[in-house]
Enzyme design. Structure first.
Site, PDB file in Angstrom:
ATOM      1  N   ARG A  14       0.744  -1.278  -0.021  1.00  0.00           N
ATOM      2  CA  ARG A  14      -0.127   0.116  -0.046  1.00  0.00           C
ATOM      3  C   ARG A  14       0.824   1.309   0.099  1.00  0.00           C
ATOM      4  NH1 ARG A  14      -3.462  -0.771   5.035  1.00  0.00           N
ATOM      5  NH2 ARG A  14      -1.437  -1.603   5.492  1.00  0.00           N
ATOM      6  N   ASN A  29      -6.177  -2.732   2.034  1.00  0.00           N
ATOM      7  CA  ASN A  29      -6.170  -4.305   2.342  1.00  0.00           C
ATOM      8  C   ASN A  29      -7.506  -4.659   2.276  1.00  0.00           C
ATOM      9  OD1 ASN A  29      -3.259  -4.576   2.303  1.00  0.00           O
ATOM     10  ND2 ASN A  29      -3.118  -4.808   4.506  1.00  0.00           N
TER      11      ASN A  29
END
Length: 91
Positions: free
Chosen positions: A18, A36
Protein backbone atom coordinates in the site's frame (compact mmCIF):
# COMPACT_ATOMS: atom_id res chain seq x y z
CA UNK A 1 -8.97 11.38 -17.42
CA UNK A 2 -9.52 7.66 -16.85
CA UNK A 3 -10.24 5.45 -13.83
CA UNK A 4 -9.14 1.88 -13.16
CA UNK A 5 -10.23 -0.33 -10.26
CA UNK A 6 -7.64 -3.00 -9.49
CA UNK A 7 -7.70 -6.04 -7.19
CA UNK A 8 -4.29 -7.65 -6.68
CA UNK A 9 -3.96 -11.12 -5.21
CA UNK A 10 -1.02 -13.22 -4.06
CA UNK A 11 1.41 -12.38 -1.27
CA UNK A 12 0.55 -8.68 -1.26
CA UNK A 13 -0.16 -7.84 2.38
CA UNK A 14 2.59 -7.19 4.90
CA UNK A 15 5.08 -6.31 2.14
CA UNK A 16 4.60 -2.50 2.02
CA UNK A 17 2.35 -2.82 -1.04
CA UNK A 18 0.00 0.00 0.00
CA UNK A 19 2.69 2.53 0.92
CA UNK A 20 4.74 1.77 -2.19
CA UNK A 21 1.55 2.04 -4.26
CA UNK A 22 0.83 5.46 -2.73
CA UNK A 23 4.34 6.66 -3.55
CA UNK A 24 4.22 5.25 -7.09
CA UNK A 25 0.87 6.94 -7.76
CA UNK A 26 2.18 10.26 -6.41
CA UNK A 27 5.28 10.03 -8.63
CA UNK A 28 3.00 9.71 -11.66
CA UNK A 29 0.45 12.34 -10.60
CA UNK A 30 -2.31 9.74 -10.18
CA UNK A 31 -5.14 10.17 -7.68
CA UNK A 32 -7.11 7.46 -5.89
CA UNK A 33 -6.83 5.09 -2.97
CA UNK A 34 -5.52 1.69 -1.89
CA UNK A 35 -6.51 -0.69 0.92
CA UNK A 36 -6.08 -4.24 2.16
CA UNK A 37 -9.07 -6.56 1.86
CA UNK A 38 -10.11 -9.22 4.36
CA UNK A 39 -9.45 -11.97 1.79
CA UNK A 40 -5.72 -11.14 1.68
CA UNK A 41 -5.84 -9.14 -1.55
CA UNK A 42 -5.16 -5.44 -2.09
CA UNK A 43 -7.73 -3.19 -3.79
CA UNK A 44 -6.93 0.14 -5.43
CA UNK A 45 -8.51 2.83 -7.58
CA UNK A 46 -6.44 5.06 -9.86
CA UNK A 47 -7.58 8.19 -11.69
CA UNK A 48 -5.59 10.45 -13.97
CA UNK A 49 -4.09 10.77 -17.42
CA UNK A 50 -4.22 7.50 -19.39
CA UNK A 51 -0.44 7.04 -19.67
CA UNK A 52 0.13 7.74 -15.96
CA UNK A 53 -2.68 5.44 -14.82
CA UNK A 54 -1.37 2.76 -17.18
CA UNK A 55 2.09 2.95 -15.62
CA UNK A 56 0.70 2.61 -12.09
CA UNK A 57 -1.58 -0.27 -13.11
CA UNK A 58 1.44 -1.96 -14.71
CA UNK A 59 3.34 -1.50 -11.42
CA UNK A 60 0.57 -3.37 -9.53
CA UNK A 61 1.28 -6.47 -11.62
CA UNK A 62 4.67 -6.69 -9.90
CA UNK A 63 4.37 -4.62 -6.73
CA UNK A 64 7.21 -3.93 -4.30
CA UNK A 65 10.22 -6.30 -4.12
CA UNK A 66 8.82 -8.52 -1.30
CA UNK A 67 5.43 -9.01 -3.02
CA UNK A 68 4.49 -12.08 -5.03
CA UNK A 69 1.66 -10.98 -7.29
CA UNK A 70 -0.37 -13.85 -8.70
CA UNK A 71 -3.09 -11.83 -10.42
CA UNK A 72 -4.13 -8.23 -10.99
CA UNK A 73 -7.75 -7.84 -12.07
CA UNK A 74 -8.37 -4.47 -13.74
CA UNK A 75 -11.82 -2.96 -14.37
CA UNK A 76 -12.51 0.27 -16.26
CA UNK A 77 -14.81 2.66 -14.40
CA UNK A 78 -16.08 6.21 -14.91
CA UNK A 79 -13.83 8.81 -13.25
CA UNK A 80 -15.17 10.52 -10.12
CA UNK A 81 -12.69 13.41 -10.07
CA UNK A 82 -10.66 12.17 -7.11
CA UNK A 83 -7.81 14.33 -5.83
CA UNK A 84 -4.80 13.13 -3.88
CA UNK A 85 -4.03 9.54 -2.98
CA UNK A 86 -5.04 7.83 0.26
CA UNK A 87 -4.22 4.61 2.07
CA UNK A 88 -7.63 3.56 3.42
CA UNK A 89 -8.40 1.32 6.37
CA UNK A 90 -8.83 -2.35 5.53
CA UNK A 91 -12.16 -3.19 3.99
Amino acid sequence: MIRRHVVVSGEVQGVFFRDTCRRTAAEHGVSGWVRNRADGSVEAVFEGEPDAVGRVVDWTRQGPPAARVEKAEVVEEDPEGLTGFAVLPSG
